[in-house]
Design an enzyme around this catalytic site. Sequence first.
Site, PDB file in Angstrom:
ATOM      1  N   LYS A  14       0.839  -1.210   0.000  1.00 50.11           N
ATOM      2  CA  LYS A  14       0.000   0.000   0.000  1.00 50.11           C
ATOM      3  C   LYS A  14       0.871   1.255   0.000  1.00 50.11           C
ATOM      4  O   LYS A  14       0.659   2.176  -0.782  1.00 50.11           O
ATOM      5  CB  LYS A  14      -0.916   0.042   1.238  1.00 50.11           C
ATOM      6  CG  LYS A  14      -1.859  -1.135   1.364  1.00 50.11           C
ATOM      7  CD  LYS A  14      -2.746  -1.016   2.584  1.00 50.11           C
ATOM      8  CE  LYS A  14      -1.994  -1.081   3.909  1.00 50.11           C
ATOM      9  NZ  LYS A  14      -1.313  -2.368   4.173  1.00 50.11           N
ATOM     10  N   ARG A  89      -9.759   0.937   8.185  1.00 48.96           N
ATOM     11  CA  ARG A  89      -9.233  -0.370   8.550  1.00 48.96           C
ATOM     12  C   ARG A  89     -10.319  -1.294   9.090  1.00 48.96           C
ATOM     13  O   ARG A  89     -10.064  -2.444   9.381  1.00 48.96           O
ATOM     14  CB  ARG A  89      -8.280  -0.172   9.692  1.00 48.96           C
ATOM     15  CG  ARG A  89      -6.795  -0.305   9.611  1.00 48.96           C
ATOM     16  CD  ARG A  89      -6.204  -1.291   8.742  1.00 48.96           C
ATOM     17  NE  ARG A  89      -4.884  -1.605   9.210  1.00 48.96           N
ATOM     18  CZ  ARG A  89      -3.809  -0.867   8.965  1.00 48.96           C
ATOM     19  NH1 ARG A  89      -3.893   0.212   8.247  1.00 48.96           N
ATOM     20  NH2 ARG A  89      -2.646  -1.227   9.434  1.00 48.96           N
ATOM     21  N   ARG A 128      11.892  -5.403   5.021  1.00 58.19           N
ATOM     22  CA  ARG A 128      11.583  -3.985   4.779  1.00 58.19           C
ATOM     23  C   ARG A 128      12.493  -3.042   5.575  1.00 58.19           C
ATOM     24  O   ARG A 128      12.809  -3.276   6.728  1.00 58.19           O
ATOM     25  CB  ARG A 128      10.137  -3.703   5.158  1.00 58.19           C
ATOM     26  CG  ARG A 128       9.811  -2.213   5.132  1.00 58.19           C
ATOM     27  CD  ARG A 128       8.348  -1.943   5.164  1.00 58.19           C
ATOM     28  NE  ARG A 128       7.656  -2.639   6.230  1.00 58.19           N
ATOM     29  CZ  ARG A 128       6.337  -2.782   6.276  1.00 58.19           C
ATOM     30  NH1 ARG A 128       5.587  -2.293   5.314  1.00 58.19           N
ATOM     31  NH2 ARG A 128       5.786  -3.417   7.272  1.00 58.19           N
ATOM     32  N   ARG A 161      11.167  -1.164  10.969  1.00 58.69           N
ATOM     33  CA  ARG A 161      10.051  -0.753  11.814  1.00 58.69           C
ATOM     34  C   ARG A 161       9.956  -1.649  13.044  1.00 58.69           C
ATOM     35  O   ARG A 161      10.218  -2.840  12.971  1.00 58.69           O
ATOM     36  CB  ARG A 161       8.741  -0.840  11.011  1.00 58.69           C
ATOM     37  CG  ARG A 161       8.454   0.430  10.279  1.00 58.69           C
ATOM     38  CD  ARG A 161       7.313   0.318   9.312  1.00 58.69           C
ATOM     39  NE  ARG A 161       6.127  -0.392   9.782  1.00 58.69           N
ATOM     40  CZ  ARG A 161       5.010  -0.492   9.068  1.00 58.69           C
ATOM     41  NH1 ARG A 161       4.939   0.069   7.875  1.00 58.69           N
ATOM     42  NH2 ARG A 161       3.978  -1.139   9.530  1.00 58.69           N
ATOM     43  N   ARG A 172      -0.134  -9.054  13.393  1.00 60.88           N
ATOM     44  CA  ARG A 172      -0.734  -8.111  12.434  1.00 60.88           C
ATOM     45  C   ARG A 172      -1.450  -8.826  11.303  1.00 60.88           C
ATOM     46  O   ARG A 172      -2.277  -8.232  10.612  1.00 60.88           O
ATOM     47  CB  ARG A 172       0.361  -7.212  11.852  1.00 60.88           C
ATOM     48  CG  ARG A 172       0.821  -6.163  12.839  1.00 60.88           C
ATOM     49  CD  ARG A 172       2.149  -5.582  12.446  1.00 60.88           C
ATOM     50  NE  ARG A 172       2.107  -4.903  11.185  1.00 60.88           N
ATOM     51  CZ  ARG A 172       3.173  -4.747  10.407  1.00 60.88           C
ATOM     52  NH1 ARG A 172       4.332  -5.248  10.757  1.00 60.88           N
ATOM     53  NH2 ARG A 172       3.059  -4.090   9.286  1.00 60.88           N
TER      54      ARG A 172
HETATM   55  P1  AP5 Z   1       4.846  -1.637   1.873  1.00 63.36           P
HETATM   56  O1  AP5 Z   1       4.542  -0.730   0.726  1.00 63.36           O
HETATM   57  O2  AP5 Z   1       5.570  -1.097   3.038  1.00 63.36           O
HETATM   58  O3  AP5 Z   1       3.490  -2.393   2.336  1.00 63.36           O
HETATM   59  P2  AP5 Z   1       2.238  -1.854   3.137  1.00 63.36           P
HETATM   60  O4  AP5 Z   1       1.023  -2.474   2.520  1.00 63.36           O
HETATM   61  O5  AP5 Z   1       2.273  -0.371   3.251  1.00 63.36           O
HETATM   62  O6  AP5 Z   1       2.477  -2.584   4.513  1.00 63.36           O
HETATM   63  P3  AP5 Z   1       2.413  -2.027   5.993  1.00 63.36           P
HETATM   64  O7  AP5 Z   1       3.121  -3.019   6.855  1.00 63.36           O
HETATM   65  O8  AP5 Z   1       2.845  -0.602   6.044  1.00 63.36           O
HETATM   66  O9  AP5 Z   1       0.898  -2.135   6.270  1.00 63.36           O
HETATM   67  P4  AP5 Z   1       0.273  -2.147   7.678  1.00 63.36           P
HETATM   68  O10 AP5 Z   1      -1.139  -2.070   7.280  1.00 63.36           O
HETATM   69  O11 AP5 Z   1       0.625  -3.244   8.559  1.00 63.36           O
HETATM   70  O12 AP5 Z   1       0.986  -0.927   8.407  1.00 63.36           O
HETATM   71  P5  AP5 Z   1       0.531   0.528   8.732  1.00 63.36           P
HETATM   72  O13 AP5 Z   1       1.729   1.372   8.735  1.00 63.36           O
HETATM   73  O14 AP5 Z   1      -0.640   0.931   7.920  1.00 63.36           O
HETATM   74  O15 AP5 Z   1       5.642  -2.905   1.281  1.00 63.36           O
HETATM   75  C1  AP5 Z   1       6.107  -3.933   2.151  1.00 63.36           C
HETATM   76  C2  AP5 Z   1       7.507  -4.403   1.718  1.00 63.36           C
HETATM   77  O16 AP5 Z   1       7.402  -5.067   0.454  1.00 63.36           O
HETATM   78  C3  AP5 Z   1       8.516  -3.267   1.489  1.00 63.36           C
HETATM   79  O17 AP5 Z   1       9.774  -3.723   1.872  1.00 63.36           O
HETATM   80  C4  AP5 Z   1       8.453  -3.016  -0.032  1.00 63.36           C
HETATM   81  O18 AP5 Z   1       9.673  -2.499  -0.535  1.00 63.36           O
HETATM   82  C5  AP5 Z   1       8.163  -4.403  -0.557  1.00 63.36           C
HETATM   83  N1  AP5 Z   1       7.308  -4.418  -1.750  1.00 63.36           N
HETATM   84  C6  AP5 Z   1       6.224  -3.611  -1.999  1.00 63.36           C
HETATM   85  N2  AP5 Z   1       5.646  -3.934  -3.183  1.00 63.36           N
HETATM   86  C7  AP5 Z   1       6.354  -4.992  -3.664  1.00 63.36           C
HETATM   87  C8  AP5 Z   1       6.243  -5.795  -4.859  1.00 63.36           C
HETATM   88  N3  AP5 Z   1       5.281  -5.573  -5.762  1.00 63.36           N
HETATM   89  N4  AP5 Z   1       7.139  -6.789  -5.037  1.00 63.36           N
HETATM   90  C9  AP5 Z   1       8.112  -7.029  -4.121  1.00 63.36           C
HETATM   91  N5  AP5 Z   1       8.295  -6.308  -2.983  1.00 63.36           N
HETATM   92  C10 AP5 Z   1       7.420  -5.296  -2.757  1.00 63.36           C
HETATM   93  O19 AP5 Z   1       0.000   0.346  10.238  1.00 63.36           O
HETATM   94  C11 AP5 Z   1       0.892   0.054  11.290  1.00 63.36           C
HETATM   95  C12 AP5 Z   1       0.113  -0.022  12.592  1.00 63.36           C
HETATM   96  O20 AP5 Z   1      -0.460   1.274  12.883  1.00 63.36           O
HETATM   97  C13 AP5 Z   1      -1.086  -0.980  12.593  1.00 63.36           C
HETATM   98  O21 AP5 Z   1      -0.690  -2.294  12.912  1.00 63.36           O
HETATM   99  C14 AP5 Z   1      -1.961  -0.341  13.680  1.00 63.36           C
HETATM  100  O22 AP5 Z   1      -1.484  -0.646  14.976  1.00 63.36           O
HETATM  101  C15 AP5 Z   1      -1.759   1.143  13.435  1.00 63.36           C
HETATM  102  N6  AP5 Z   1      -2.744   1.676  12.486  1.00 63.36           N
HETATM  103  C16 AP5 Z   1      -2.495   2.230  11.263  1.00 63.36           C
HETATM  104  N7  AP5 Z   1      -3.626   2.613  10.646  1.00 63.36           N
HETATM  105  C17 AP5 Z   1      -4.631   2.306  11.504  1.00 63.36           C
HETATM  106  C18 AP5 Z   1      -6.053   2.433  11.451  1.00 63.36           C
HETATM  107  N8  AP5 Z   1      -6.662   2.972  10.377  1.00 63.36           N
HETATM  108  N9  AP5 Z   1      -6.783   2.002  12.513  1.00 63.36           N
HETATM  109  C19 AP5 Z   1      -6.187   1.490  13.601  1.00 63.36           C
HETATM  110  N10 AP5 Z   1      -4.859   1.311  13.716  1.00 63.36           N
HETATM  111  C20 AP5 Z   1      -4.083   1.723  12.690  1.00 63.36           C
HETATM  112 MG    MG Z   2       2.582   0.992   4.843  1.00 64.10          MG
END
Ligand code: AP5
Ligand code: MG
Length: 222
Positions: A14, A89, A128, A161, A172
């Site tokens: 994402k 979410r 990552r 992270r 997660r």
């Molecule tokens: P990346 O682009 O980082 O993936 P992502 O989908 O953004 O994954 P996240 O881990 O950031 O999602 P998340 O939902 O757990 O975390 P968030 O920060 O939102 O890509 C991942 C890896 O793969 C990278 O190394 C990249 O280079 C590689 N990659 C990407 N595309 C690729 C491809 N096509 N091929 C190969 N490699 C590839 O949330 C974190 C925490 O915050 C949550 O757990 C929660 O506690 C809190 N939080 C955030 N939002 C909310 C909400 N709305 N409500 C409640 N809690 C929340």
């Molecule tokens: Mg992300």
Amino acid sequence: MTVVVLLGAPGAGKGTQAELLAERLGMPHVATGDLFRAAVRDGSPIGLEARRFMERGQLVPDDITIRMLLDRLDQQDATNGAILDGFPRNGAQATALDDALRERGDRVDLAVNIEVPVDELIRRMSGRWVCTDAGHVYNESTNPPRVPGVCDIDGSPLIQREDDRADTIRARLDLPLASLREVIDHYARAGVLRAVNGLQPIEAVADDVLAVVAGEPKRTDA
Ligand code: AP5
Ligand code: MG
């Protein structure tokens, strides 16, 4: 105003895709995870509260999250729209977003679900690295920086992270995925859900996301 929501499991890409799409469409990339990580770094009250949930791989409570997101959408750079990453979410957040946008005469135009199998998610998160200044995302095997440990874009140091430890990654991928299902169903009912195959190289996924966005008929009421 154009609001595009990027959906997908943790590690689906994402953040990677939102960054590329935001650049191409000239709209801000708004990621609740990045906003929370910045708040944790600043040691703000929201950060202290959010950290307790993030380090366990759980969702931060809706009241804090929704308020933070809506405040961000009120900022000047989001007047014409935003790419949302990591929000909504769950069903309650999706409804809160609809309500807030409806008050402005707007709505979510498109929700793009990036589909990736679980085994690959674990592999991606384990490798990552993110930059300390802006959260730009890299991967040691699939998307390495030009200079190890340094962000290509802003030169800041790369770190792993806190929630990318093996035990937190597993948490997660458990409960939060049921909530993601609610969001997918919400946008399917609204008729704005599209899916792209996230198991392709980053550029190919980006092309598919852009094709989906470009395929949407232009709105005449905004
Ligand atoms: P990346 O682009 O980082 O993936 P992502 O989908 O953004 O994954 P996240 O881990 O950031 O999602 P998340 O939902 O757990 O975390 P968030 O920060 O939102 O890509 C991942 C890896 O793969 C990278 O190394 C990249 O280079 C590689 N990659 C990407 N595309 C690729 C491809 N096509 N091929 C190969 N490699 C590839 O949330 C974190 C925490 O915050 C949550 O757990 C929660 O506690 C809190 N939080 C955030 N939002 C909310 C909400 N709305 N409500 C409640 N809690 C929340
Ligand atoms: Mg992300």
